[in-house]
Design an enzyme around this catalytic site. Structure first.
Site, PDB file in Angstrom:
ATOM      1  CD  GLU A 131     -46.070 -16.664  11.979  1.00 15.57           C
ATOM      2  OE1 GLU A 131     -45.153 -16.509  12.809  1.00 15.57           O
ATOM      3  OE2 GLU A 131     -46.477 -17.791  11.616  1.00 15.57           O
ATOM      4  N   PRO A 132     -46.855 -11.389  13.331  1.00 20.98           N
ATOM      5  CG  PRO A 132     -48.278 -11.271  15.181  1.00 20.98           C
ATOM      6  CD  PRO A 132     -47.801 -12.208  14.120  1.00 20.98           C
ATOM      7  CB  SER A 136     -39.514  -9.013   4.500  1.00 24.40           C
ATOM      8  OG  SER A 136     -40.244  -7.838   4.228  1.00 24.40           O
ATOM      9  CB  THR A 162     -56.221  -8.221   2.367  1.00 22.15           C
ATOM     10  OG1 THR A 162     -55.117  -7.352   2.595  1.00 22.15           O
ATOM     11  CG2 THR A 162     -57.286  -7.474   1.580  1.00 22.15           C
ATOM     12  NE  ARG A 284     -56.474  27.922  -6.944  1.00 21.13           N
ATOM     13  CZ  ARG A 284     -57.013  28.597  -5.938  1.00 21.13           C
ATOM     14  NH1 ARG A 284     -58.334  28.711  -5.849  1.00 21.13           N
ATOM     15  NH2 ARG A 284     -56.258  29.154  -5.015  1.00 21.13           N
ATOM     16  CB  ILE A 353     -51.756  19.993  -9.060  1.00 20.53           C
ATOM     17  CG1 ILE A 353     -50.462  19.835  -9.879  1.00 20.53           C
ATOM     18  CG2 ILE A 353     -52.850  20.630  -9.917  1.00 20.53           C
ATOM     19  CD1 ILE A 353     -50.578  18.864 -11.033  1.00 20.53           C
ATOM     20  CG  HIS A 354     -56.087  18.853  -5.987  1.00 18.87           C
ATOM     21  ND1 HIS A 354     -55.487  18.009  -6.895  1.00 18.87           N
ATOM     22  CD2 HIS A 354     -57.421  18.727  -6.170  1.00 18.87           C
ATOM     23  CE1 HIS A 354     -56.423  17.390  -7.594  1.00 18.87           C
ATOM     24  NE2 HIS A 354     -57.601  17.802  -7.185  1.00 18.87           N
ATOM     25  CD  GLU A 379     -48.856  -9.387  -2.357  1.00 20.81           C
ATOM     26  OE1 GLU A 379     -48.073 -10.154  -1.766  1.00 20.81           O
ATOM     27  OE2 GLU A 379     -50.056  -9.623  -2.494  1.00 20.81           O
TER      28      GLU A 379
END
Length: 401
Positions: A131-132, A136, A162, A284, A353-354, A379
């Site tokens: 709920e809003p 938890s 969901t 790369r 890495i990219h 969860e």
């Protein structure tokens, strides 16, 4: 993956299921996931394909039209799907939790009515506990169900559903004080209601409104919504299990297997991030050679692969523990905590890495970078998992007087 995240001891049927799902992910999900995600478009064609594969009924018993598979098979399937696009695994997860709760706790009439339709994907499930204002703190739930003859009247506001719009069945947790004297512990006066509705947004049945989608940083495509109940009437035979006051236990049982699911999602996203990182590192070039030949990048790849392996092993252990009939809140909490944290770290390393290209929407790692944070809170946060783990450890290692 050629060598990482293998699972020993699988049956031929399990291997066939996972091979089929992996092929589907490679051919039908990965090529379109980023485009659909950027448009925040519901993956209708992908979902229809998964229905045809029987994924929606994977753990539903064969007597109800499902495949009757184990939690391990389901978790490994989710891992494969999340490797393609985490949002799709979310569409499956909430449906699965509701089906699991029905299988474990539903009356025979509820099982006979819902499970065959859920196995076929005709009824799609959503799970509503948060709920809003409570986060938890489940004991602070304020949504309430009051008995009125052969019905209950539900009022309250729920958050973070969901599949809130696309679902046609929602398991909703509410307070029900009837039959529970004043002073009863909050978790003993909660009830799960099985609420049927139309798919879509707005007023989807009298007294029940699903507002539009919540705009999110990532985890797009799948609809995440609120749920507002204002005089919603639900027949008394739609109380899960036919008995009030058991809702908290129903939900916690569902969340326990949901944590294995979230761990599996973390494993799948981390695997994909490693795949992208190790491939890019070989393409790369800097200082006259592929960056994969630089020791700093090799160290990073080694750490990433080790985390992928460790998270996968803990997820498999949690699923197998649950399948054996043992209590698995400790294993599920550990798996969810480790897999989500490692997923975030592996994705970030692949992003590094990219280099600058990781910041571009043309590259898949940009999407994964926005998706990984959801696993840190889904969860139950890391702090909640640590609390569960700590309490269980003290139970196991209590010093005898």
């Amino acid at each position: 993956m050629a060598r990482l995240a293998r699972t020993e001891g699988l049956t031929d049927i399990q291997g066939e299921i996972l091979s089929t799902v992996r092929d589907f992910v490679d051919k039908e999900i990965i090529p379109v996931a980023t485009e659909l995600e950027h448009r925040d478009e519901y993956p209708t064609q992908i979902v229809e394909g998964l229905k045809e594969l029987g994924v929606f009924g994977l753990m539903i018993p064969e007597e109800y039209g499902g495949l009757g598979e184990s939690l391990l098979t389901y978790a490994l399937t989710v891992e494969e799907i999340a490797r393609g696009w985490m949002s799709v695994s979310g569409i499956i997860n909430t449906h699965f939790i509701v089906a699991y709760m029905l299988k474990q706790h539903g009356t025979q009439e509820q099982k006979d009515y819902f499970l065959p339709k859920m196995a076929a994907g005709e009824i799609r499930g959503a799970f509503s506990m948060s709920e809003p204002a409570l986060g938890s703190d489940v004991s602070a739930i304020s949504s309430k169900g009051v008995r009125d003859g052969d019905e209950y009247v539900l009022n309250g506001q729920k958050m973070w559903l969901t599949n809130g719009g696309s679902s046609t069945l929602v398991a909703v947790l509410c307070r029900t004080d009837e039959g529970h004297p004043e002073g009863t512990a909050p978790h003993k006066s909660m009830t799960t209601f099985l609420v049927e509705k139309e798919a879509g947004f707005g007023e989807v049945r009298p007294g029940l409104t699903i507002p539009g989608k919540i705009e999110k940083m990532g985890y797009k495509g799948v609809d995440t919504t609120e749920l507002i109940m204002d005089g919603l009437r639900v027949p008394a035979d739609r109380v899960l299990g036919g008995e009030t006051g058991r809702g908290f236990y129903h939900m916690m049982d569902g969340v326990e297997v949901g944590r294995v699911n979230v761990a599996a999602r973390g494993c799948g996203v981390a695997q994909r991030a490693f795949e992208l990182g190790v491939a890019y590192a070989q393409q790369r070039h800097t200082f006259g050679k592929p960056i994969a030949q630089h020791q700093a990048i090799q160290f990073k790849l080694a750490e990433m692969a080790t985390k992928v392996e460790a998270a996968h092993a803990m997820m498999v252990n949690a699923a197998r523990t649950k399948d054996s009939g043992q209590r698995n809140d400790l294993e599920a909490g550990m798996a969810k905590y480790l897999a989500s944290e490692y997923c975030k770290e592996v994705v970030e390393d692949a992003f590094r890495i990219h280099g600058g290209y990781g910041f571009s929407k043309e590259y898949e790692i940009e999407r994964l970078y926005r998706e990984a944070p959801m696993l840190l809170i889904g969860e139950g946060t890391a702090e909640i998992q640590k609390m569960i783990i700590g309490r269980r450890l003290l139970e196991e290692y209590r010093i005898q007087d």
